[in-house]
Design a protein around this motif. Structure first.
Motif, PDB file in Angstrom:
ATOM      1  N   PHE A 237       0.853  -1.243  -0.121  1.00 32.56           N
ATOM      2  CA  PHE A 237       0.102   0.141  -0.285  1.00 32.56           C
ATOM      3  C   PHE A 237       0.831   1.089   0.233  1.00 32.56           C
ATOM      4  CE2 PHE A 237      -2.391  -3.177   1.742  1.00 32.56           C
ATOM      5  CZ  PHE A 237      -3.855  -3.206   1.166  1.00 32.56           C
ATOM      6  N   HIS A 238       0.211   2.365  -0.612  1.00 29.51           N
ATOM      7  CA  HIS A 238       1.004   3.556  -0.583  1.00 29.51           C
ATOM      8  C   HIS A 238       0.093   4.731   0.091  1.00 29.51           C
ATOM      9  CE1 HIS A 238       3.918   1.804  -3.297  1.00 29.51           C
ATOM     10  NE2 HIS A 238       2.826   1.548  -4.285  1.00 29.51           N
ATOM     11  N   PRO A 239       0.555   5.323   1.036  1.00 32.75           N
ATOM     12  CA  PRO A 239      -0.243   6.649   1.567  1.00 32.75           C
ATOM     13  C   PRO A 239      -0.188   7.676   0.659  1.00 32.75           C
ATOM     14  CG  PRO A 239       1.986   6.541   2.692  1.00 32.75           C
ATOM     15  CD  PRO A 239       2.057   5.202   1.558  1.00 32.75           C
ATOM     16  N   VAL A 240      -1.545   8.025   0.533  1.00 34.41           N
ATOM     17  CA  VAL A 240      -1.621   9.420  -0.657  1.00 34.41           C
ATOM     18  C   VAL A 240      -2.485  10.619   0.209  1.00 34.41           C
ATOM     19  CG1 VAL A 240      -1.802   7.684  -2.495  1.00 34.41           C
ATOM     20  CG2 VAL A 240      -3.836   8.239  -1.399  1.00 34.41           C
ATOM     21  N   ALA A 241      -2.450  11.515   0.109  1.00 34.53           N
ATOM     22  CA  ALA A 241      -3.214  12.822   0.353  1.00 34.53           C
ATOM     23  C   ALA A 241      -4.294  13.076  -0.811  1.00 34.53           C
ATOM     24  CB  ALA A 241      -2.353  14.107   0.457  1.00 34.53           C
ATOM     25  N   LEU A 242      -5.464  12.975  -0.356  1.00 33.04           N
ATOM     26  CA  LEU A 242      -6.537  13.164  -1.286  1.00 33.04           C
ATOM     27  C   LEU A 242      -6.960  14.954  -1.542  1.00 33.04           C
ATOM     28  CD1 LEU A 242      -9.427  10.607  -0.133  1.00 33.04           C
ATOM     29  CD2 LEU A 242      -7.766  10.338  -2.198  1.00 33.04           C
ATOM     30  N   LEU A 243      -7.069  15.068  -2.710  1.00 36.44           N
ATOM     31  CA  LEU A 243      -7.159  16.176  -3.244  1.00 36.44           C
ATOM     32  C   LEU A 243      -8.637  16.557  -3.768  1.00 36.44           C
ATOM     33  CD1 LEU A 243      -3.753  16.640  -5.073  1.00 36.44           C
ATOM     34  CD2 LEU A 243      -4.354  17.232  -2.711  1.00 36.44           C
TER      35      LEU A 243
END
Length: 236
Positions: free
Chosen positions: A59-65
């Motif tokens: 898994f990869h952490p992402v910031a939702l825009l």
């Protein structure tokens, strides 16, 4: 498509980078990849969630825009309206590459951000790096180091079974319904059940603070929904 080459002050002396933010320059994206060391800066503005890798192994952490593909709710005609620009967005159109023990800056020659008539210069008249290029070099190194540290963080989450899928149903101001799916978040109940040694191990590894930053960021889903409703109202 990208056409990356090693950046140098002979072939690219006259290149400039357009730093304003717009959809035409590639900023209409739903998410930005991030890493634990960046969570503190992002958690006050964007929800941080996890996306399964293309091969399904991690898994990869992402910031939702945004709440759907191609939607950036922090971007409008005036540019970027968020308070913090994720490093993965800021670094465009630069990449980092390695030659032996040396890390080198590469650039995407097909990027719409490149110009010879406007934007920030990459090199000084005598050939030295400009202030903007120095900044981009530091951003690339921070990204590289952060992404290198991410697998250990994700492994710890998986080891303690702290990741779970979620679905967010959204009711828009115009009465329409939307759904966000395909992402993962932290299981707070499972986290609360961890014993002292497990929590101590997470803390000692530097993971516990990042976990709480992720949890704190989830209140920003309200921000995304509000921004989407404001955008819909403006178009009505």
């Amino acid at each position: 498509m990208t056409r990356t080459v090693l950046l140098n002050n002979l072939d690219h002396q006259d290149l400039r980078v357009i730093t304003r933010r717009s959809a035409a320059l590639g900023d209409a994206v739903m998410l930005a990849h991030t890493f634990p060391a960046e969570f503190r800066d992002l958690q006050a503005h964007y929800p941080i969630v996890f996306q399964k890798s293309a091969d399904g192994t991690t898994f990869h952490p992402v910031a939702l825009l945004g709440l759907q593909d191609g939607q950036n709710l922090f971007l409008d005609e005036s540019g970027w309206t968020g308070h913090t620009l994720p490093l993965a967005i800021e670094r465009e159109p630069f990449y980092i590459g390695q030659d032996g023990d040396e890390w080198l800056v590469h650039i995407d020659l097909d990027s719409p951000r490149l110009s010879r008539t406007e934007g920030e210069p990459l090199f000084l008249p005598h050939g030295g790096s400009s202030e903007h290029l120095e900044r981009m070099t530091s951003v690339l190194l921070a990204l590289h180091e952060g992404l290198q540290a991410t697998p250990a963080f994700v492994s710890a989450l998986l080891r303690h079974e702290l990741l779970e899928s979620f679905v967010l149903d959204v009711e828009h101001a115009d009465g329409s319904q939307g759904r966000l799916a395909g992402f993962y978040t932290l299981n707070e109940e499972r986290l609360a059940q961890l014993d002292g040694p497990a929590l101590a191990a997470l803390h000692q590894a530097g993971h516990l603070q990042a976990i709480y930053m992720v949890l704190a960021s989830l209140s920003n889903f309200r921000t995304l929904i509000e921004r989407q409703n404001q955008r819909q109202a403006a178009r009505a």
